[in-house]
Design a protein around this motif. Sequence first.
Motif, PDB file in Angstrom:
ATOM      1  N   ARG A 143      -7.666  -2.821   2.140  1.00  0.00           N
ATOM      2  CA  ARG A 143      -9.004  -3.509   3.042  1.00  0.00           C
ATOM      3  C   ARG A 143      -8.676  -4.994   2.446  1.00  0.00           C
ATOM      4  NH1 ARG A 143     -11.845   1.126   2.600  1.00  0.00           N
ATOM      5  NH2 ARG A 143     -10.464   2.880   3.194  1.00  0.00           N
ATOM      6  N   SER A 144      -9.110  -4.903   0.768  1.00  0.00           N
ATOM      7  CA  SER A 144      -9.658  -6.611   0.933  1.00  0.00           C
ATOM      8  C   SER A 144      -8.653  -7.542   0.827  1.00  0.00           C
ATOM      9  CB  SER A 144     -10.483  -6.394  -0.795  1.00  0.00           C
ATOM     10  OG  SER A 144      -9.328  -6.186  -1.509  1.00  0.00           O
ATOM     11  N   LEU A 145      -7.925  -7.226   0.637  1.00  0.00           N
ATOM     12  CA  LEU A 145      -6.440  -8.083   0.653  1.00  0.00           C
ATOM     13  C   LEU A 145      -6.429  -8.265   1.807  1.00  0.00           C
ATOM     14  CD1 LEU A 145      -3.965  -6.814  -1.486  1.00  0.00           C
ATOM     15  CD2 LEU A 145      -5.309  -8.881  -1.565  1.00  0.00           C
ATOM     16  N   LEU A 176       0.712  -0.663   0.026  1.00  0.00           N
ATOM     17  CA  LEU A 176       0.143   0.087  -0.210  1.00  0.00           C
ATOM     18  C   LEU A 176       0.861   1.430   0.153  1.00  0.00           C
ATOM     19  CD1 LEU A 176      -3.091   1.106   0.280  1.00  0.00           C
ATOM     20  CD2 LEU A 176      -2.436   1.364   2.030  1.00  0.00           C
ATOM     21  N   MET A 177       1.842   0.897   1.031  1.00  0.00           N
ATOM     22  CA  MET A 177       2.747   2.243   0.375  1.00  0.00           C
ATOM     23  C   MET A 177       3.476   2.623  -0.415  1.00  0.00           C
ATOM     24  SD  MET A 177       4.728   2.126   4.747  1.00  0.00           S
ATOM     25  CE  MET A 177       5.889   1.960   4.679  1.00  0.00           C
ATOM     26  N   ARG A 236       3.750   5.894  -5.599  1.00  0.00           N
ATOM     27  CA  ARG A 236       3.418   5.456  -6.977  1.00  0.00           C
ATOM     28  C   ARG A 236       2.476   6.626  -7.294  1.00  0.00           C
ATOM     29  NH1 ARG A 236       4.692   0.046  -6.858  1.00  0.00           N
ATOM     30  NH2 ARG A 236       2.305  -0.033  -6.938  1.00  0.00           N
ATOM     31  N   LEU A 237       1.768   6.767  -7.136  1.00  0.00           N
ATOM     32  CA  LEU A 237       0.369   7.099  -7.529  1.00  0.00           C
ATOM     33  C   LEU A 237       0.622   8.923  -6.741  1.00  0.00           C
ATOM     34  CD1 LEU A 237      -2.384   7.931  -7.895  1.00  0.00           C
ATOM     35  CD2 LEU A 237      -3.099   7.645  -5.808  1.00  0.00           C
ATOM     36  N   ASN A 262      -7.071   2.121  -3.431  1.00  0.00           N
ATOM     37  CA  ASN A 262      -5.363   1.890  -3.044  1.00  0.00           C
ATOM     38  C   ASN A 262      -5.913   1.371  -2.156  1.00  0.00           C
ATOM     39  OD1 ASN A 262      -3.761   2.324  -5.426  1.00  0.00           O
ATOM     40  ND2 ASN A 262      -2.614   4.019  -4.825  1.00  0.00           N
ATOM     41  N   GLU A 263      -6.677   2.255  -0.964  1.00  0.00           N
ATOM     42  CA  GLU A 263      -7.240   1.726   0.241  1.00  0.00           C
ATOM     43  C   GLU A 263      -7.973   0.626   0.177  1.00  0.00           C
ATOM     44  OE1 GLU A 263      -7.389   5.596   2.155  1.00  0.00           O
ATOM     45  OE2 GLU A 263      -5.183   5.800   1.953  1.00  0.00           O
TER      46      GLU A 263
END
Length: 131
Positions: free
Chosen positions: A121-123, A47-48, A53-54, A116-117
Amino acid sequence: MTDDPEEPRRVRVSADDAAAAESPGTSGIALPGAPVHEADTVFLHGLMRAQLRLAAGSLVGFLLVSLVFTASIFIIARTADPILFGVPLSWLLQAYGYYPLILVFAVLFARGAARNERRYRSLADTDEEHA
């Protein structure tokens, strides 16, 4: 300095080597005493990296679009600068043209960060169900 009996004394605290070897190390994301899952760490680092990258992509894109927009204003001002409502077009573009660009990039960044978040959360939820 006086030795005041009410003043607390310094105490040196050190970890027991055996206790330190038994407890799993944390990577800064777990609360003390909470179990550390390797998958959580991997997902968090993912995530970080995705957010970084975003942010970098948004910054580079915004700078490129702003440079092109600025160059187009310069070209319009140097060639035929039409007058709208008594004001040169290049002035109007400078005054009001950048705000929509900023808004578009802000919305794109916010939507990308939320996406992304949601993926994180789903993972993380899927990992907790399997644990």
